[in-house]
Motif scaffolding. Structure first.
Motif, PDB file in Angstrom:
ATOM      1  N   GLU A 379     -20.863  -6.876 -25.245  1.00 59.14           N
ATOM      2  CA  GLU A 379     -19.693  -6.102 -25.655  1.00 59.14           C
ATOM      3  C   GLU A 379     -19.802  -5.705 -27.129  1.00 59.14           C
ATOM      4  N   GLU A 380     -20.288  -6.626 -27.975  1.00 59.40           N
ATOM      5  CA  GLU A 380     -20.478  -6.298 -29.388  1.00 59.40           C
ATOM      6  C   GLU A 380     -21.550  -5.220 -29.551  1.00 59.40           C
ATOM      7  N   MET A 381     -22.642  -5.380 -28.829  1.00 56.45           N
ATOM      8  CA  MET A 381     -23.735  -4.419 -28.919  1.00 56.45           C
ATOM      9  C   MET A 381     -23.261  -3.023 -28.525  1.00 56.45           C
ATOM     10  N   LYS A 382     -22.485  -2.929 -27.446  1.00 57.80           N
ATOM     11  CA  LYS A 382     -21.995  -1.634 -26.985  1.00 57.80           C
ATOM     12  C   LYS A 382     -20.967  -1.044 -27.949  1.00 57.80           C
ATOM     13  N   ALA A 383     -20.099  -1.891 -28.492  1.00 54.54           N
ATOM     14  CA  ALA A 383     -19.081  -1.399 -29.426  1.00 54.54           C
ATOM     15  C   ALA A 383     -19.722  -0.784 -30.660  1.00 54.54           C
ATOM     16  N   ILE A 384     -20.792  -1.407 -31.136  1.00 56.84           N
ATOM     17  CA  ILE A 384     -21.497  -0.883 -32.305  1.00 56.84           C
ATOM     18  C   ILE A 384     -22.202   0.426 -31.957  1.00 56.84           C
TER      19      ILE A 384
END
Length: 411
Positions: A379-384
């Motif tokens: 989720e963090e990777m996609k948000a960035i």
């Protein structure tokens, strides 16, 4: 609307399927590499390490041309054979603890330009240019970019049905990883899979940012050189391995720093105290288990560092990433490390036993301090990626790691 296309893969005949593909070149230490080159004449390493044939180290344009020569020899000897019709390839990797299953296909450089293939890491221009030159000379790509997509029931059901059929390849490598490859050549089935991916929207680069950016640069170069460019030529696409997000495994990289930037231990801890609630854990092996918690090993003791959230400013997805927090409030201002890629005072480690390895390296005096983090989430990777931001280098160690030469994409 992610676009995938079938392609005519160049690959080993079934009886040599376990002999040709190799791990990435960088994965081999010197002794391992020498053994592979000496005892396996069919290894793809023979192609990408062409100087071995002449007992000479070669680099740059000379090496690129020799790689092409070795590749052509493998095709002439029928060690590599091109499929007669465009196909998709279902590839399953089974390790002791994990299983990965996805589609090898051509993906669009235009989608990369249009941000339908999303990125989360910066690339180095020098490395991009060098790899673009390599691709243009050799005319093929032998290791797919790893892409991930949101779990999709239609794709999952289709792949399960394909896997009920006998695999084209089924072999186990010396690292006890099993590999299975199915060739998907039925036009209706290919069209169905393409339509499912078109309905997904965006896909995300998990590993292979330099490979995808270099392929995009190659597309631009060859398009300029081709007066009859249509956008459908093979160079408009690059080979990718697409797996669902639930299959992706993300691990952390720890940070090890050689010195305290002129500070003594007490002064260093006092500077950290501004940003963290610090607890000395002594000899207790400590690994963080929550976001914004960090582990540290210094002068024979483990410490827990809990971020003081009341004074740290969260502004976007990147600012809340633990690797970014560590960089912005510790590594850069306190330890004086501004270039995370090239500064020789910092090194990175990954793996479940890396905290012990970090402790040993510091106890032996090779480093002064080490930091451990929890893994970045998907989720963090996609948000960035969605925000058009980029993570600090070595924020993620991602599996699966793919083999070179299993399927080869020619431009």
């Amino acid at each position: 609307m992610a676009k995938i296309i079938p392609f005519k893969a160049v690959r080993a005949p079934k009886h040599k399927a376990n002999l040709v593909p190799s791990r990435s070149y960088e994965d081999y230490d010197f002794r391992d590499l020498e053994a592979q080159l000496a005892y396996n004449p069919f290894s793809f390493l023979q192609i990408i390490n062409p100087g071995y044939k002449f007992h000479k180290n070669v680099s740059g344009a000379e090496r690129f041309q020799l790689v092409k020569n070795r590749y052509l020899e493998f095709k002439e000897d029928k060690t590599l054979i091109q499929d007669e019709q465009p196909c998709l390839y279902l590839y399953k990797i089974k390790t002791r603890n994990n299983s990965f299953c996805g589609i090898i296909a051509g993906t669009s450089s235009q989608d990369y330009k249009d941000d339908l293939i999303k990125k989360h890491e910066d690339t180095l221009e020098k490395r991009e240019q060098l790899f673009t030159q390599y691709l243009k000379t050799v005319g093929f790509n032998a290791e797919p970019v790893l892409l991930t997509y949101p779990d999709n029931d239609q794709i999952a059901t289709t792949l399960e049905k394909i896997m009920q059929l006998p695999a084209e390849y089924e072999f186990t490598t010396t690292d006890r990883v099993s590999h299975f490859l199915w060739v998907v050549n039925e036009e209706n089935l290919i069209s169905s899979i393409q339509s499912y991916f078109q309905d997904l929207g965006s896909v995300y680069i998990a590993d292979g940012h330099h490979r995808s950016s270099s392929s995009n640069l190659l597309t631009d170069q060859l398009a300029r050189e081709n007066p009859e460019h249509t956008g459908k030529e093979p160079y408009n696409f690059f080979m990718s391995y697409l797996i669902p997000e639930s299959d992706l495994k993300i691990y952390e990289f720890n940070r090890l720093v050689k010195d305290l930037n002129g500070l003594d231990k007490e002064s260093f801890l006092m500077k950290l105290d501004k940003w963290f609630r610090i607890e000395n854990r002594g000899a207790e092996l400590y690994k963080p288990s929550k976001k914004h918690h960090f582990g540290m090993y210094l002068d024979g003791d483990f410490y827990s560092l809990y971020l003081r959230k009341s004074i740290y400013e969260f502004t976007d997805a990147l600012s809340s990433l633990d690797t970014q927090i560590l960089h912005k409030i510790v590594l850069e201002p306190i330890l004086g490390i501004t270039d995370l890629r090239n500064d020789k005072r910092i090194e990175y480690g990954y793996g479940k036993h890396n905290v012990i390895k970090m402790k040993n390296l510091i106890d032996e005096g090779e480093f002064s301090v080490g930091f451990s983090l929890i893994p970045v989430t998907i989720e963090e990777m996609k948000a960035i990626a969605d925000a058009g931001l980029t993570m600090p280098p070595k924020s993620t160690y991602i599996e699966p790691k793919l083999r070179s030469g299993l399927t080869i994409y020619e431009f």
